[in-house]
Structure formats: structure tokens, C-alpha cells
Design a protein around this motif. Structure first.
Motif, PDB file in Angstrom:
ATOM      1  N   TYR A  50       0.834  -1.196   0.000  1.00 18.31           N
ATOM      2  CA  TYR A  50       0.000   0.000   0.000  1.00 18.31           C
ATOM      3  C   TYR A  50       0.873   1.252   0.000  1.00 18.31           C
ATOM      4  O   TYR A  50       1.894   1.315   0.682  1.00 18.31           O
ATOM      5  N   ASP A  51       0.423   2.246  -0.758  1.00 15.09           N
ATOM      6  CA  ASP A  51       1.130   3.527  -0.781  1.00 15.09           C
ATOM      7  C   ASP A  51       0.920   4.297   0.512  1.00 15.09           C
ATOM      8  O   ASP A  51       1.794   5.066   0.936  1.00 15.09           O
ATOM      9  N   THR A  52      -0.259   4.104   1.109  1.00  9.36           N
ATOM     10  CA  THR A  52      -0.579   4.804   2.359  1.00  9.36           C
ATOM     11  C   THR A  52      -1.319   3.854   3.290  1.00  9.36           C
ATOM     12  O   THR A  52      -2.141   3.045   2.850  1.00  9.36           O
ATOM     13  N   ILE A  53      -1.026   3.971   4.583  1.00 11.00           N
ATOM     14  CA  ILE A  53      -1.708   3.191   5.618  1.00 11.00           C
ATOM     15  C   ILE A  53      -2.076   4.150   6.740  1.00 11.00           C
ATOM     16  O   ILE A  53      -1.240   4.946   7.190  1.00 11.00           O
ATOM     17  N   ILE A  54      -3.324   4.069   7.193  1.00  4.30           N
ATOM     18  CA  ILE A  54      -3.794   4.936   8.280  1.00  4.30           C
ATOM     19  C   ILE A  54      -4.537   4.076   9.291  1.00  4.30           C
ATOM     20  O   ILE A  54      -5.297   3.174   8.912  1.00  4.30           O
ATOM     21  N   ALA A  55      -4.311   4.330  10.574  1.00  3.43           N
ATOM     22  CA  ALA A  55      -4.939   3.533  11.632  1.00  3.43           C
ATOM     23  C   ALA A  55      -5.753   4.429  12.549  1.00  3.43           C
ATOM     24  O   ALA A  55      -5.350   5.547  12.871  1.00  3.43           O
ATOM     25  N   ALA A  56      -6.898   3.906  12.994  1.00  4.45           N
ATOM     26  CA  ALA A  56      -7.790   4.647  13.883  1.00  4.45           C
ATOM     27  C   ALA A  56      -7.766   4.079  15.290  1.00  4.45           C
ATOM     28  O   ALA A  56      -8.718   4.251  16.057  1.00  4.45           O
ATOM     29  N   ALA A  57      -6.686   3.391  15.638  1.00 11.78           N
ATOM     30  CA  ALA A  57      -6.510   2.849  16.989  1.00 11.78           C
ATOM     31  C   ALA A  57      -5.018   2.791  17.266  1.00 11.78           C
ATOM     32  O   ALA A  57      -4.212   2.642  16.341  1.00 11.78           O
ATOM     33  N   GLY A  58      -4.661   2.907  18.534  1.00 16.28           N
ATOM     34  CA  GLY A  58      -3.249   2.991  18.878  1.00 16.28           C
ATOM     35  C   GLY A  58      -2.800   1.917  19.839  1.00 16.28           C
ATOM     36  O   GLY A  58      -3.490   1.608  20.815  1.00 16.28           O
TER      37      GLY A  58
END
Length: 286
Positions: free
Chosen positions: A217-225
């Protein structure tokens, strides 16, 4: 009974007009509650524009979304594609009915199962960081700066739908089945209301594993830490790609936004961009 009625203390009823005390002046009007403020502002804009009917009514009006965008711009969000995506996406379609009048405020809202829809300002900051991935320096991909994008934590589907406007494809993974189904329903509603809206591939699975079938993937974003970034996410990040996710603060107090770039030579570079607060990252499905 006669028109004067029974005797009463201090006179008879009804009193003559000259006997009636003046009513106390009403207190200064209080500011309207925020849920009504959105609709009042729409009406003011309609009058300013010479009586033109706005696109949509109430929360469906594009003017409501534009006011949210102007607040985000005033707070420092400047990426034009991100601002345009916020202006186009009806956030109220992703918010529970009881909270719908808060949909365009800069606040996180509960979506069930202990999860929330993130504040627009936080979403905007994270997506703007993704749009500055190092690969864009060598790729002519400005119209879709997110390229192939992986989202960890679909939630209600709002952020995934926002990402879809700036990516060639979006794969979004959710570990909670009820939220996965809710997001699917919300995105179906969006696509009925906004024909031609880019689709999103929704995956029910363990987000800590990413989604290998569509990697890299060119970009990865997460909504949990979590305490650290899962190795699977790093492995699935393409050369020239960028990952943005919350992680535990190195000092042990709170969370920070962590940015990881994979350069063309495969080297990983990690930086930190401000304090954040997200729900904890968990493994497995439920």
C-alpha cells in the motif's frame, strides 16, 4: 357569578388596566443551542444570496459542510484536496440519529461498541500527512495522492469514504462485526445519496494483520493505537509510501501520532507529529 367575581386580597378580579403591573422585561435572549445554529446559519446564507435555495436543506445543505471546512481551514488545515473532500462528504449520514445535529461540529461522537467517529480536525491532519508521502516526489499522482490506501479500523465508514476521494483504491479492515456491517450500510446509503461516489473494499478481519492480498500500500492509516506499530503494517508499506498511526508515547503518558516513511531504497524513517487520543489497538475479531 357577576363580572367582578369574588372579593380577593388587594382588589377584585378583573382589575382595571391602570391597576395591572407592568410585566418584567424579559432577560436578554440567550445564544441558540448549537444544534439549531447550523440551520439558522443556512437561512442567513440563503438571504445573503438573494433568496436562492441552497443545495439541499438543513444538514443536507452543502453550506453546512462548507462552514465546517472554513473552521478547519482557520485552524490550520490547508491541503486543498482534503478540504474539498470534507466539503463533499455528508458526515451526518454516518452519525447516529440522536447525535445528528452535532455532525458538523469538531468533536468525536460515539458510534457504538465503545468506538467513536474521530474529530474532523484529527482526521484532516492525519489525511493531510498521508498526502505528503515521499513517493509523490517521483510519481505524477497528485489527483489521487493516497494511491492504494489501507485503513485499519473502519468504524462507521466516514473516514474510509473520505479517503476514497483521494485514493485509487481503499481497503478498510474492521475487527468488530457489528461495526463492519454498520459501515457497509452507511456507505451504501452514501452511494445512493451521492451517485458515483468511489467504492471502498470493506474487510471483516484482524486489523493488526493488515490485508496482505492487496499489499503493498502507498498509504496506511490507523484509527486505533497500540504500544508499537505491528510488523505486518510495515511489511505491507510500499516504497515511497507513508504510514500514519497513533502509538503510545515513548514516555508512557498518552499517545502520539507516528509517521513512518518507506523510502525508495526500502529504508524506514519514523517521526512523531503531535499528541492524540485514540481507542486502544486490539487483535482478533469479535
Amino acid at each position: 357569578m357577576s363580572e367582578h367575581g369574588n372579593p380577593r386580597k388587594g382588589g377584585r378580579f378583573p382589575l382595571r388596566l391602570d391597576q395591572v403591573a407592568s410585566a418584567p422585561k424579559p432577560a436578554a435572549p440567550r445564544e441558540l443551542l448549537r444544534p439549531q445554529a447550523h440551520l439558522q446559519a443556512v437561512e442567513r446564507e440563503r438571504r445573503v444570496q438573494g433568496g436562492q435555495t441552497p443545495q439541499g436543506v438543513g444538514l443536507d445543505s452543502i453550506h453546512v459542510r462548507r462552514r465546517m471546512v472554513e473552521r478547519l481551514r482557520a485552524d490550520g488545515l490547508s491541503h486543498p484536496l482534503v478540504l474539498d473532500a470534507f466539503a463533499r462528504l455528508p458526515r451526518h449520514l454516518f452519525v447516529d440519529t440522536a447525535l445528528v445535529n452535532q455532525a458538523y461540529e469538531d468533536t468525536s461522537l460515539p458510534i457504538g461498541l465503545g468506538q467513536t467517529i474521530s474529530k474532523p480536525s484529527v482526521v484532516g491532519a492525519m489525511v493531510a500527512l498521508l498526502c505528503a508521502r515521499p513517493g509523490l516526489r517521483v510519481q505524477l499522482d497528485q489527483g489521487k495522492p493516497l494511491g492504494s490506501c489501507l485503513e485499519i479500523g473502519t468504524g462507521c465508514g466516514y473516514q474510509a469514504s473520505l479517503l476514497a476521494l483521494m485514493a485509487r483504491q481503499v481497503v478498510s479492515v474492521e475487527r468488530l462485526r457489528d461495526l463492519h456491517l454498520k459501515a457497509r450500510q452507511n456507505i451504501d446509503t452514501l452511494r445512493r445519496n451521492e451517485p458515483g461516489w468511489p467504492d471502498v473494499r470493506l474487510v471483516y478481519g484482524d486489523g493488526m494483520l493488515g490485508h496482505p492480498p492487496q499489499a503493498p500500500y502507498d498509504t496506511i492509516i490507523a484509527a486505533a493505537g497500540g504500544s508499537q506499530l505491528p510488523q505486518a503494517w510495515l511489511d505491507q508499506l510500499a516504497p515511497g509510501g507513508r504510514l500514519v498511526a497513533p502509538t503510545a508515547h515513548p514516555g508512557g503518558a498518552g499517545q502520539v501520532l507516528t509517521v513512518v516513511d518507506r523510502h525508495a531504497d526500502g529504508r524506514l524513517e519514523q517521526t512523531v507529529s503531535g499528541a492524540v487520543l485514540f481507542v486502544p489497538l486490539k487483535s482478533g475479531i469479535t
